[in-house]
Design an enzyme around this catalytic site. Structure first.
Site, short mmCIF file in Angstrom:
data_model
loop_
_atom_site.label_atom_id
_atom_site.label_comp_id
_atom_site.label_asym_id
_atom_site.label_seq_id
_atom_site.Cartn_x
_atom_site.Cartn_y
_atom_site.Cartn_z
N GLU A 33 42.08 28.29 0.26
CA GLU A 33 41.45 29.25 1.65
C GLU A 33 42.65 29.33 2.60
O GLU A 33 42.41 28.83 3.93
CB GLU A 33 40.23 28.24 2.01
CG GLU A 33 39.07 28.15 0.91
CD GLU A 33 37.87 27.56 1.48
OE1 GLU A 33 37.95 26.52 2.42
OE2 GLU A 33 36.68 27.81 1.02
N GLU A 45 35.27 28.50 -6.19
CA GLU A 45 34.49 27.70 -5.61
C GLU A 45 33.12 28.33 -5.19
O GLU A 45 33.31 29.53 -4.85
CB GLU A 45 35.12 27.10 -4.33
CG GLU A 45 36.03 26.08 -4.15
CD GLU A 45 36.27 25.58 -3.13
OE1 GLU A 45 35.43 25.39 -1.97
OE2 GLU A 45 37.70 25.42 -2.63
C1 BGP Z 1 35.82 24.83 1.09
C2 BGP Z 1 36.93 23.87 0.77
C3 BGP Z 1 36.40 22.57 -0.02
C4 BGP Z 1 34.79 22.26 0.21
C5 BGP Z 1 33.99 23.43 0.21
C6 BGP Z 1 32.63 23.03 0.77
O1 BGP Z 1 35.79 25.51 2.26
O2 BGP Z 1 37.89 24.46 0.14
O3 BGP Z 1 37.19 21.76 0.12
O4 BGP Z 1 34.63 20.91 0.49
O5 BGP Z 1 34.50 24.31 1.19
O6 BGP Z 1 32.76 22.48 2.07
P1 BGP Z 1 31.97 21.30 2.80
O7 BGP Z 1 32.63 20.36 1.77
O8 BGP Z 1 32.44 21.03 4.00
O9 BGP Z 1 30.52 21.39 2.39
#
Ligand code: BGP
Length: 488
Positions: free
Chosen positions: A192, A384
């Protein structure tokens, strides 16, 4: 017949799997020679709707360095994947994973970020992970940098704000490519990359005390260094292994105009351009003119060295990957914002949201895939996507049908996009096993098909338990996405 000459579903060999990051799962934060990372100085957020990862300043940093426990720093403990990796990968294999996306912790390989020689114990750990994956023929997809830079580079250079970090990173990537390159076909450089405009978690640079304009200056300069380092990593990989594929990774946040007012449409367009700027550079090899205008109008000066533009132009990525969780709304004179770690826009009255305020928009994924394909004409990879929820373990079971529903709806839209002609390599949903949240450092924000018995304070047996969604995803993979039904 011509009318039938379009893809009907997921292609053979579609890469189904899941994604994690070292700092959210590994634990073992100070074992086997590993150095401290930027993720391990971040405390749990004070509230669900508040992000904690960018609140680090000089004082909290010193406090964290002096604290040698895991109590206040959940990313130091993760879910102890470091000791459970064989069991966890076995469970991924049971679901039928074709690919597993994970990151290498730079500080496990180079504890200070720029050590001359690698930490052998760190290399050995990832060798063991790759051994397990090979046992089940699961393809690795490795992220080289997922919000976990060695903290010593923050102390020494203020992270990516200093150009010398490029050399440190490419020293690390060269070691990693040389050591693991034969066993790994797919790589990603920065997770990201666009979230570097939010600060510390991605830039490793302390900037909390700077005025807004200087903060932005420092962040875009840090990001320029990352873009150059990413292109140089691409060069290194292709020189060593010409057939390997390396991609960029964007937090894709499609935004819709709040109304058909041309001013709103234009505001949304600009917001999207600023989001896509990073992949534009990584795919097309140059800064787009709209960003040059934005920099000029905002007094932002990106310092480049003579070769930088040639480097960006010569080493574009092979594929484009992104995370997809939500969409937002943009209004020309907007003040309302959404919450969550993708917080950059207004609310959409037509969408439901998760308990953390993330707006759920499966059709947005189809729109995004079409737009990214139109723009880049490079293979795409959804690396993701998922639902953070508060699961309940009752009598040893988790009936997470809300998660199945969320994922099913997104997979349906991916299938539609494939039928639209989008070339999609694979889908690694986020957090196949419960892990520590990136934005809030909670354990109780769960994404997994596999429940992990651990609470926000780090109490629990760490036992792994299959949720209902585990069996559902197993069927999805076994049928290559043909059977998405939930018959539980
Ligand atoms: C993205 C990241 C991840 C992940 C996901 C969910 O932005 O790349 O590392 O964690 O989001 O976010 P969160 O864990 O804050 O719910």
């Amino acid at each position: 017949m011509y009318q039938e000459n379009y893809p009907q579903s997921f292609p053979a060999g579609f890469l189904w799997g899941g994604a994690t990051a070292a700092n959210q799962i590994e634990g073992a934060w100070n074992l086997a020679g590993k150095g401290l990372t930027t993720a391990e100085v971040v405390k749990k957020a004070v509230s669900r709707k508040k992000m904690s990862m960018d609140e680090v300043n000089q004082a909290t940093l010193q406090e964290a360095i002096a604290d040698h426990t895991t109590t206040s720093y959940p990313k130091r403990r993760g879910i102890d994947f470091y000791h459970h990796y064989a069991e966890d990968i076995k469970l991924f294999a049971e679901m039928g994973f074709k690919v597993y996306r994970f990151s290498i912790a730079w500080a496990r390989i180079l504890p200070h970020g720029d050590d001359e020689q690698p930490n052998q114990a760190g290399l050995a750990f990832y060798d063991r992970v790759l051994d397990e994956l090979e046992k089940y023929q699961i393809q690795p997809l490795i992220t080289l940098s997922h919000y976990e830079m060695p903290l010593d580079l923050t102390l020494k250079y203020n992270g990516w704000s200093d150009r010398r970090t490029i050399a440190a990173f490419n020293h690390y990537t060269k070691i990693v490519f040389k050591h693991f390159g034969k066993r790994v076909k797919y790589w990603l450089t920065f997770n990201e990359i666009n979230t570097g405009t939010w600060g510390f978690h991605a830039t490793g640079a302390l900037d909390q005390d700077l005025p807004k304009q200087q903060q932005l200056q420092l962040r875009y300069q840090s990001l320029h260094h990352q873009l150059v380092a990413s292109a140089l990593a691409t060069k290194q990989l292709h020189e060593l292994y010409p057939a390997d594929k390396i991609g960029c990774m964007l937090a894709r946040m499609q935004t819709y105009p709040a109304s058909p007012k041309p001013k709103d449409v234009r505001a949304a367009q600009l917001a999207d351009q600023k989001n896509l700027f990073f992949t534009d550079v990584q795919v097309r090899g140059e800064y787009p003119a709209f960003m040059n205008r934005y920099f000029a109008e905002n007094n932002l000066i990106i310092k480049m060295e003579a070769n930088d533009q040639a480097i960006l132009a010569t080493y574009p990525v092979d594929f484009v990957s992104f995370s997809y969780y939500m969409t937002t709304v943009t209004e020309s004179d907007q003040d309302g914002t959404t919450v969550g770690n993708m917080a950059t826009g207004g609310r959409n009255p037509y969408l439901k949201e998760s308990a953390w305020g993330w707006q759920i928009d499966p059709i947005g994924l189809r729109i995004t895939l079409n737009e990214m394909w139109d723009r880049y004409q490079k293979p795409l990879f959804v690396v993701e996507n998922g639902l953070g929820a508060q699961d309940k373990l009752v009598a040893g079971q988790v009936h997470d049908h809300y998660r199945i529903d969320y994922l099913r709806q997104h997979i349906v839209q991916m299938k539609e996009a494939i039928k639209d002609g989008v070339k999609l390599l694979g889908y690694t949903m986020w957090g196949p096993i419960d892990l520590i949240s990136f934005s809030t450092s909670e354990m109780s924000k769960r994404y997994g098909f596999i429940y992990v018995d651990q609470d926000d304070q780090g109490r629990g047996t760490l036992k792994r338990i299959r949720k209902d969604s585990f069996y559902w995803y197993q069927k999805v993979i076994a049928t290559n996405g043909a059977d998405l039904s939930d018959n539980h």
